[in-house]
Structures are given as C-alpha cells and as structure tokens.
Design a protein around this motif. Structure first.
Motif, PDB file in Angstrom:
ATOM      1  N   ILE A   1       0.858  -1.186   0.000  1.00 18.86           N
ATOM      2  CA  ILE A   1       0.000   0.000   0.000  1.00 18.86           C
ATOM      3  C   ILE A   1       0.891   1.233   0.000  1.00 18.86           C
ATOM      4  O   ILE A   1       1.857   1.317   0.761  1.00 18.86           O
TER       5      ILE A   1
ATOM      6  N   LEU B   1      -5.324  -6.355   2.639  1.00 22.32           N
ATOM      7  CA  LEU B   1      -4.292  -5.324   2.624  1.00 22.32           C
ATOM      8  C   LEU B   1      -4.123  -4.606   3.958  1.00 22.32           C
ATOM      9  O   LEU B   1      -3.372  -3.641   4.061  1.00 22.32           O
TER      10      LEU B   1
ATOM     11  N   LYS C   1      -1.992   0.307  -4.604  1.00 21.60           N
ATOM     12  CA  LYS C   1      -2.040  -0.962  -3.879  1.00 21.60           C
ATOM     13  C   LYS C   1      -1.712  -2.103  -4.828  1.00 21.60           C
ATOM     14  O   LYS C   1      -1.882  -1.994  -6.048  1.00 21.60           O
TER      15      LYS C   1
END
Length: 264
Positions: free
Chosen positions: A16, A242, A27
């Motif tokens: 990220i 993420l 990302k």
C-alpha cells in the motif's frame, strides 16, 4: 509525502502507498510470498499503480513473515501491530479482529484507540487457515474463488469433524465417494474453518464490533459461517487482505513525522 507499507506473508505479498498518511495512492497483491520474488513484484506493481518511482517514497516499512528479509525497507513492524493499525484506520469502532492468513490465524483485541490489548494465535496447525482451504479446493477441483459461490448454494452443510487437515482431507474424499453434493461439502469446509477459528476468538474474548482481515476474509462462505458461529455481525471491507500493508504504511508515515525508530 508518500509512504509505503509492504506485508510479506507466507503465500502472498501486499503493498500500500499512502499520500500524507490519509489517502491510498496505490495498492498491489501478488500471490507469491516470502522466499520468492513476490515482494519485489508487489513493489513494482504498487509503484506502477500509483504512478510513482522508488525515489518518490519517503519511507518504507515492512511487516509479515518475510519482513526481516526485505532489505529495501527503512524499518519493520510486527504483523500484529500492523493489522491492528490498518483495521482501526478502516473501522475505527472495531474491537475484535479475526485475521486468517495462509499459514496461521490470529485474533486481536483492540481498545478504543485501536491499540492491541491482547491476541491469540494458531500457527501450529493448518486447520483453520488459508492453506486448509487451498487443500480442500484442490481435492474438489475448484478454484479457491469458487468456494464461496458453491457454499451459497448449500441447504444442508456437511459435517467435517476431523481437526487435522490430513484427516479432514480423507474425510472429504470419503464424503465425495458417498455422494454428498458439492455445495453442502463446500459449506461444511467453510464451517469447519469458522469453528476452528471461533475457538480462538472466544479465548481472546468477543468484543463487538468484530471484523475479519487477511486473505480468507474475502471468502463470504467463511465470513457467514463465522458470523453464525459467534452470533455477531462480521464487518468486512474489500481492503481486508491489505490491512497489514496499510498499517505498515501508516507506521512509515509516523516514522517520517516523528523521526523516531518504529521497529518492533
């Protein structure tokens, strides 16, 4: 100012890039983890996604299993701290985080400020992890992404009683031979993962709001089974896989702003 967080897991590398600690600029997710070229591929992809070069990044923080092997980072932070930080950024009112990755499952208890107060972890057995789902998908000749689709069709989930992946594999094969239909078998597999991990959640203590992070969180079959098992609503965001990388990028931003060493 741009900061980068890279989460190098056992099976997947995630990145990220944040702008000024608030805006996601890029990302990436690459299905190749520690010990492979996955981390560098993920780095290349996130820079391309953000339209930036390595020189544009003010600070990089690594997390995950492979964080100590990634020499391009200016520091490292534990995946527990990074998941807590990333989740709090997305869900400020979450107090329980269920993180199911490729090789382990973790449950984090957060306070009102998003600080981790307690955690329980299972890294000794593949049951209740992404690896378990991979093995089962291979047996059923399904792509991992098809599991939630098949589970949604089930009217009577099969019972998978074995607590070991090896024995569960034999049990699934036996049920296939006995004529158990595919959707019920897949729903039973998802329920099996939820049951294993729910025991960890109860040990840590269930404090609402509850969310799931990690790659397995993308599987609605597991999420729905977990919600039923715990009797609570499970918050979910498309950023679930993420969260660790997001937390690492936030720590990188802190490092630049404060000038302090964030290694943990």
């Amino acid at each position: 100012m741009y900061t980068l967080g890279i989460d190098i897991g056992s099976t997947t590398s995630k990145c990220i890039i944040l702008k000024d600690g608030t805006e996601i600029a890029g990302k990436s997710i690459v299905v190749a983890g520690t010990g492979t070229d996955g981390p560098h591929l993920a780095l290349e992809e996130v820079l391309k996604d953000a339209g930036l070069t390595r020189d544009d990044i003010a600070c990089t923080i690594a997390t995950g299993y492979g964080r100590k092997l990634f020499e391009e980072a200016e520091g490292e932070v534990s995946e527990l701290s990074c998941h807590a930080r990333g989740v709090h950024f997305v869900f400020p009112d979450v107090h329980t985080v269920i993180d199911i990755g490729g090789q382990d499952a973790k449950v984090l208890s957060l306070n009102e400020k998003g600080r981790m107060m307690n955690f329980v972890m299972n890294d000794k057995c593949a049951a209740g992890t992404g690896r378990f789902l991979d093995v089962m998908a291979n047996i059923l000749k399904l792509d991992i992404s098809q599991l939630e689709v098949e589970a949604a069709k089930s009217e009577n989930p099969a019972s998978i009683s074995s607590t070991c992946t090896v024995f569960a594999e034999s049990e699934v094969i036996s049920q296939l031979a006995a004529g158990t239909n595919l959707p019920d078998l897949v729903a039973g597999i998802c329920q099996s993962v939820a049951t294993r991990v729910a025991s960890l959640v109860r040990r840590a203590g269930v404090r609402e709001k509850v969310c799931m992070s990690g790659g397995v969180a993308r599987n609605a079959g597991v999420r729905n089974a977990m919600a039923k098992e715990l009797g609570v609503e499970i918050a979910y965001n498309d950023m679930a896989q993420l969260m660790g990388a997001l937390g690492a990028s936030l720590y990188a931003y802190d490092k630049i702003k404060s000038g302090e060493n964030t290694a943990q």
